[in-house]
Design a protein around this motif. Structure first.
Motif, PDB file in Angstrom:
ATOM      1  N   GLY A  79      43.348  38.089  42.456  1.00 41.99           N
ATOM      2  CA  GLY A  79      42.780  38.631  43.793  1.00 41.99           C
ATOM      3  C   GLY A  79      43.685  39.568  44.128  1.00 41.99           C
ATOM      4  O   GLY A  79      43.365  39.917  45.435  1.00 41.99           O
ATOM      5  N   MET A  80      44.461  40.171  43.450  1.00 41.85           N
ATOM      6  CA  MET A  80      45.113  41.410  43.781  1.00 41.85           C
ATOM      7  C   MET A  80      44.460  42.590  43.703  1.00 41.85           C
ATOM      8  O   MET A  80      43.525  42.945  43.175  1.00 41.85           O
ATOM      9  CB  MET A  80      46.607  41.298  43.190  1.00 41.85           C
ATOM     10  CG  MET A  80      47.364  40.146  43.422  1.00 41.85           C
ATOM     11  SD  MET A  80      48.767  40.234  42.380  1.00 41.85           S
ATOM     12  CE  MET A  80      49.529  38.340  42.550  1.00 41.85           C
ATOM     13  N   ALA A  81      45.349  43.575  44.342  1.00 43.20           N
ATOM     14  CA  ALA A  81      44.820  45.184  44.105  1.00 43.20           C
ATOM     15  C   ALA A  81      45.557  45.833  43.049  1.00 43.20           C
ATOM     16  O   ALA A  81      46.645  45.417  42.769  1.00 43.20           O
ATOM     17  CB  ALA A  81      44.735  45.705  45.555  1.00 43.20           C
ATOM     18  N   ALA A  82      44.942  46.830  42.763  1.00 42.63           N
ATOM     19  CA  ALA A  82      45.877  47.648  41.767  1.00 42.63           C
ATOM     20  C   ALA A  82      45.702  49.352  41.851  1.00 42.63           C
ATOM     21  O   ALA A  82      44.403  49.353  42.428  1.00 42.63           O
ATOM     22  CB  ALA A  82      45.719  47.194  40.144  1.00 42.63           C
ATOM     23  N   ALA A  83      46.544  50.069  41.557  1.00 44.86           N
ATOM     24  CA  ALA A  83      46.323  51.476  41.517  1.00 44.86           C
ATOM     25  C   ALA A  83      47.249  52.066  40.452  1.00 44.86           C
ATOM     26  O   ALA A  83      48.223  51.616  40.375  1.00 44.86           O
ATOM     27  CB  ALA A  83      46.732  52.138  42.772  1.00 44.86           C
ATOM     28  N   GLU A  84      46.624  53.025  39.747  1.00 51.38           N
ATOM     29  CA  GLU A  84      47.353  53.815  38.752  1.00 51.38           C
ATOM     30  C   GLU A  84      47.325  55.431  38.816  1.00 51.38           C
ATOM     31  O   GLU A  84      46.596  55.847  39.098  1.00 51.38           O
ATOM     32  CB  GLU A  84      46.581  53.624  37.331  1.00 51.38           C
ATOM     33  CG  GLU A  84      47.075  54.531  36.167  1.00 51.38           C
ATOM     34  CD  GLU A  84      46.205  54.057  34.949  1.00 51.38           C
ATOM     35  OE1 GLU A  84      46.070  55.085  34.354  1.00 51.38           O
ATOM     36  OE2 GLU A  84      45.722  52.996  34.412  1.00 51.38           O
ATOM     37  N   SER A 109      41.950  49.723  43.611  1.00 47.10           N
ATOM     38  CA  SER A 109      40.932  48.959  43.167  1.00 47.10           C
ATOM     39  C   SER A 109      41.045  47.408  43.146  1.00 47.10           C
ATOM     40  O   SER A 109      42.393  47.006  43.512  1.00 47.10           O
ATOM     41  CB  SER A 109      40.497  49.269  41.860  1.00 47.10           C
ATOM     42  OG  SER A 109      41.481  48.937  40.949  1.00 47.10           O
ATOM     43  N   THR A 110      40.205  46.527  43.166  1.00 43.44           N
ATOM     44  CA  THR A 110      40.255  45.400  43.324  1.00 43.44           C
ATOM     45  C   THR A 110      39.156  44.640  42.268  1.00 43.44           C
ATOM     46  O   THR A 110      38.381  45.410  41.725  1.00 43.44           O
ATOM     47  CB  THR A 110      39.793  44.679  44.764  1.00 43.44           C
ATOM     48  OG1 THR A 110      38.327  44.855  45.098  1.00 43.44           O
ATOM     49  CG2 THR A 110      40.754  45.202  45.964  1.00 43.44           C
ATOM     50  N   ALA A 111      39.417  43.407  42.020  1.00 47.35           N
ATOM     51  CA  ALA A 111      38.207  42.832  41.176  1.00 47.35           C
ATOM     52  C   ALA A 111      36.652  42.779  41.865  1.00 47.35           C
ATOM     53  O   ALA A 111      35.976  43.006  40.730  1.00 47.35           O
ATOM     54  CB  ALA A 111      38.498  41.375  41.039  1.00 47.35           C
ATOM     55  N   SER A 112      36.588  43.320  42.811  1.00 45.05           N
ATOM     56  CA  SER A 112      35.079  43.567  43.359  1.00 45.05           C
ATOM     57  C   SER A 112      34.936  44.979  43.492  1.00 45.05           C
ATOM     58  O   SER A 112      33.658  45.244  43.594  1.00 45.05           O
ATOM     59  CB  SER A 112      34.897  42.581  44.800  1.00 45.05           C
ATOM     60  OG  SER A 112      35.209  41.279  44.717  1.00 45.05           O
ATOM     61  N   TYR A 113      35.888  45.591  43.920  1.00 47.38           N
ATOM     62  CA  TYR A 113      35.515  47.246  44.418  1.00 47.38           C
ATOM     63  C   TYR A 113      36.166  48.180  43.281  1.00 47.38           C
ATOM     64  O   TYR A 113      37.365  47.960  43.322  1.00 47.38           O
ATOM     65  CB  TYR A 113      36.004  47.404  45.874  1.00 47.38           C
ATOM     66  CG  TYR A 113      35.208  46.447  46.711  1.00 47.38           C
ATOM     67  CD1 TYR A 113      33.797  47.011  46.951  1.00 47.38           C
ATOM     68  CD2 TYR A 113      35.549  45.585  47.185  1.00 47.38           C
ATOM     69  CE1 TYR A 113      33.029  46.305  47.848  1.00 47.38           C
ATOM     70  CE2 TYR A 113      34.887  44.726  48.227  1.00 47.38           C
ATOM     71  CZ  TYR A 113      33.566  45.284  48.604  1.00 47.38           C
ATOM     72  OH  TYR A 113      32.953  44.497  49.384  1.00 47.38           O
ATOM     73  N   PRO A 114      35.625  48.905  42.961  1.00 43.77           N
ATOM     74  CA  PRO A 114      36.236  50.108  41.907  1.00 43.77           C
ATOM     75  C   PRO A 114      36.749  51.117  42.975  1.00 43.77           C
ATOM     76  O   PRO A 114      36.684  51.064  44.168  1.00 43.77           O
ATOM     77  CB  PRO A 114      35.211  50.752  41.179  1.00 43.77           C
ATOM     78  CG  PRO A 114      34.048  50.611  42.278  1.00 43.77           C
ATOM     79  CD  PRO A 114      34.169  49.177  42.907  1.00 43.77           C
ATOM     80  N   ASP A 229      46.425  40.419  54.252  1.00 40.35           N
ATOM     81  CA  ASP A 229      45.980  39.599  55.424  1.00 40.35           C
ATOM     82  C   ASP A 229      44.198  39.639  55.070  1.00 40.35           C
ATOM     83  O   ASP A 229      43.453  38.809  55.499  1.00 40.35           O
ATOM     84  CB  ASP A 229      45.837  40.180  56.902  1.00 40.35           C
ATOM     85  CG  ASP A 229      47.378  39.926  57.434  1.00 40.35           C
ATOM     86  OD1 ASP A 229      48.004  39.241  56.743  1.00 40.35           O
ATOM     87  OD2 ASP A 229      47.440  40.592  58.354  1.00 40.35           O
ATOM     88  N   SER A 230      43.871  40.605  54.134  1.00 41.34           N
ATOM     89  CA  SER A 230      42.348  40.556  53.637  1.00 41.34           C
ATOM     90  C   SER A 230      41.845  39.799  52.527  1.00 41.34           C
ATOM     91  O   SER A 230      41.015  39.960  52.257  1.00 41.34           O
ATOM     92  CB  SER A 230      41.937  41.985  53.717  1.00 41.34           C
ATOM     93  OG  SER A 230      42.540  42.885  52.753  1.00 41.34           O
ATOM     94  N   GLY A 231      43.047  39.042  52.182  1.00 46.68           N
ATOM     95  CA  GLY A 231      42.881  38.188  50.892  1.00 46.68           C
ATOM     96  C   GLY A 231      43.586  38.762  49.616  1.00 46.68           C
ATOM     97  O   GLY A 231      43.173  38.215  48.770  1.00 46.68           O
ATOM     98  N   HIS A 232      44.246  39.878  49.694  1.00 44.79           N
ATOM     99  CA  HIS A 232      44.741  40.284  48.281  1.00 44.79           C
ATOM    100  C   HIS A 232      46.240  40.066  48.589  1.00 44.79           C
ATOM    101  O   HIS A 232      46.871  40.985  49.292  1.00 44.79           O
ATOM    102  CB  HIS A 232      44.398  41.843  48.268  1.00 44.79           C
ATOM    103  CG  HIS A 232      43.017  42.087  48.200  1.00 44.79           C
ATOM    104  ND1 HIS A 232      42.037  41.566  47.320  1.00 44.79           N
ATOM    105  CD2 HIS A 232      42.066  42.662  49.398  1.00 44.79           C
ATOM    106  CE1 HIS A 232      40.627  41.870  47.398  1.00 44.79           C
ATOM    107  NE2 HIS A 232      40.809  42.513  48.599  1.00 44.79           N
ATOM    108  N   PRO A 233      46.715  39.047  47.906  1.00 42.49           N
ATOM    109  CA  PRO A 233      48.352  38.879  48.242  1.00 42.49           C
ATOM    110  C   PRO A 233      49.346  39.944  47.555  1.00 42.49           C
ATOM    111  O   PRO A 233      50.509  39.703  47.708  1.00 42.49           O
ATOM    112  CB  PRO A 233      48.423  37.577  47.358  1.00 42.49           C
ATOM    113  CG  PRO A 233      47.406  37.393  46.284  1.00 42.49           C
ATOM    114  CD  PRO A 233      46.201  38.106  46.884  1.00 42.49           C
TER     115      PRO A 233
END
Length: 428
Positions: A79-84, A109-114, A229-233
């Motif tokens: 559920g986390m976000a990532a950026a390269e 990006s997240t699992a749901s959004y590129p 707070d929006s669900g990405h720890p």
């Protein structure tokens, strides 16, 4: 493992073009199992509000980009976000953290959004604030006021160092509520570090100027709060190809190395809860006179004892090394790709022996440097599989002859394939 056709196609298409896939890397992982426990524990640290810094070292072809994307994929599954972010002298100089932050938001990006997931994350955050306000007993008529109070509470720590971050968020929500899409987009762009945003949009949000080097740290802190707070720890931020710092002017290099030292200290101080900062570089960058060793405090922070036997490397250390490919591991990777490609004829015609032969042939064309071969090997492998899949009478052992053209090779690959020292390209 059952793999969807879409996921399989995404991976194979990337390899066909000589690129590292953006997702599905668990399907191709070879030799990364020794990092599983350490990475899992470090991601757990983010969930509990901690932060992590990690440095990855390896020669060209050792799989640094693959490793970082594999780790980012593990994070997004939680559920986390990532950026390269690709570090470069002209596009993303490391000594200008405002530019690094801008690239971060562009690549978020997240699992749901590129990429870029910046707007969905911010919209989700406001939705959460509204839900929390209603749960706390706010009346619909007073919802805006209740959301404003929650916004101030949750960004208290951020506002001490970057008060304009909260101001921009307020301006964004006001523009969205008024149906002013143009102003909302402009404010969101400013919030993401974009320069040259229209003055009218900035005035409407009560902010001025552009994001600077020091403000970027506060904005990163704010982004982590919004994500959590929006669900990405957590957020995995990859600074790739940091070794390019060795080729910039000495003054810019020194500033960049000091910025890296500053980032490491801020991570360790706990300023960025939920941040996993990951850098990649070659051994020369970590050990050579034009890299980390140029700044003693940075060298001290990254110092790691490496033993002669790779089996006993510490995956929990601040710096980890990737040994690169040997012929057996390159063959194993090829078999994984072949099996992922699917198709009974492909598997039967291109048996294990042929995959190993192709791996050895590509490595041989590159002067026997197996570590340089993976990208090109996988590209050639997919090309052969495409032919086997499409032409019933195609036999790779009889009809395929491996050739390499200069136009398809990277600089490092061309140097590996050079027949003599006179053909090696030098940076002068």
């Amino acid at each position: 493992m059952t793999v969807s056709a879409a996921r399989r196609r995404e991976v194979i298409d990337a390899l066909r073009h000589g690129a590292v896939p953006q997702a599905g890397l668990d399907l191709l992982a070879v030799g990364l199992s020794r990092f599983d426990k350490a990475v899992s524990a470090e991601l757990d640290t983010l969930v509990s509000g901690g932060s992590v810094f990690k440095a990855v070292r390896g020669e060209y072809g050792s799989g640094k980009t693959f490793f970082t994307r594999w780790l980012a994929e593990q994070a997004k599954r939680r559920g986390m976000a990532a950026a390269e972010v690709q570090v470069s002298e002209n596009e993303t100089p490391l000594h200008k953290l405002e530019t690094v932050f801008r690239r971060l938001t562009e690549r978020l990006s997240t699992a749901s959004y590129p990429p870029s997931a910046m707007r969905p994350v911010v919209d989700a955050w406001f939705y959460v604030l509204e839900e929390d306000a209603l749960t706390a007993g706010a009346e619909p008529a007073d919802l805006d006021k209740a959301v404003e109070e929650l916004l101030n509470q949750r960004l208290t720590a951020v506002s001490r160092s970057a008060p304009t971050f909260a101001a921009a968020l307020r301006g964004y929500r006001t523009a969205v509520s008024a149906g002013d899409a143009g102003t909302a987009e402009a404010i969101l762009a400013w919030l993401g570090g974009q320069p040259n945003v229209a003055a009218a949009a900035r005035r409407s949000a009560g902010v001025r100027g552009d994001l600077d080097h020091f403000g970027a740290l506060g904005f990163l802190q704010g982004l982590l709060t919004v994500l959590r707070d929006s669900g990405h720890p957590g957020l995995v931020l990859v600074l790739d190809e940091v070794e390019t710092l060795q080729r910039v002017r000495s003054d810019a290099r020194d500033k960049a190395l000091n910025s890296l030292r500053q980032l490491i200290d801020e991570v360790h101080s706990g300023r960025f809860p939920g941040l996993y900062l990951l850098i990649t570089g070659t051994p020369t960058f970590y050990d050579g006179p034009q890299g980390v060793q140029r700044l003693a405090p940075l060298a001290q922070r990254l110092s790691t004892d490496f033993m002669g036997d790779l089996r006993f490397d510490n995956p929990r250390a601040i710096q980890v090394r990737l040994p690169g490919f040997a012929l057996d591991s390159l063959g194993e990777l090829g078999r994984k790709v072949r099996d992922l490609y699917a198709g009974d004829r492909v598997v039967s015609v291109m048996d294990d022996a042929y995959v190993s032969e192709l791996a050895e042939a590509v490595s041989g064309k590159l002067g026997g440097q197996v570590g340089v071969a993976p990208r090109l090997f996988l590209r050639k492998l997919v090309d052969v599989m495409d032919r086997v899949d499409q032409f019933e009478d195609f036999d790779p052992r009889r009809h395929y002859a491996l050739t390499l053209s200069a136009s398809e090779l990277t600089k490092v690959e061309r140097n590996a394939a050079a027949g003599s020292a006179e053909e090696v390209e030098l940076d002068l």
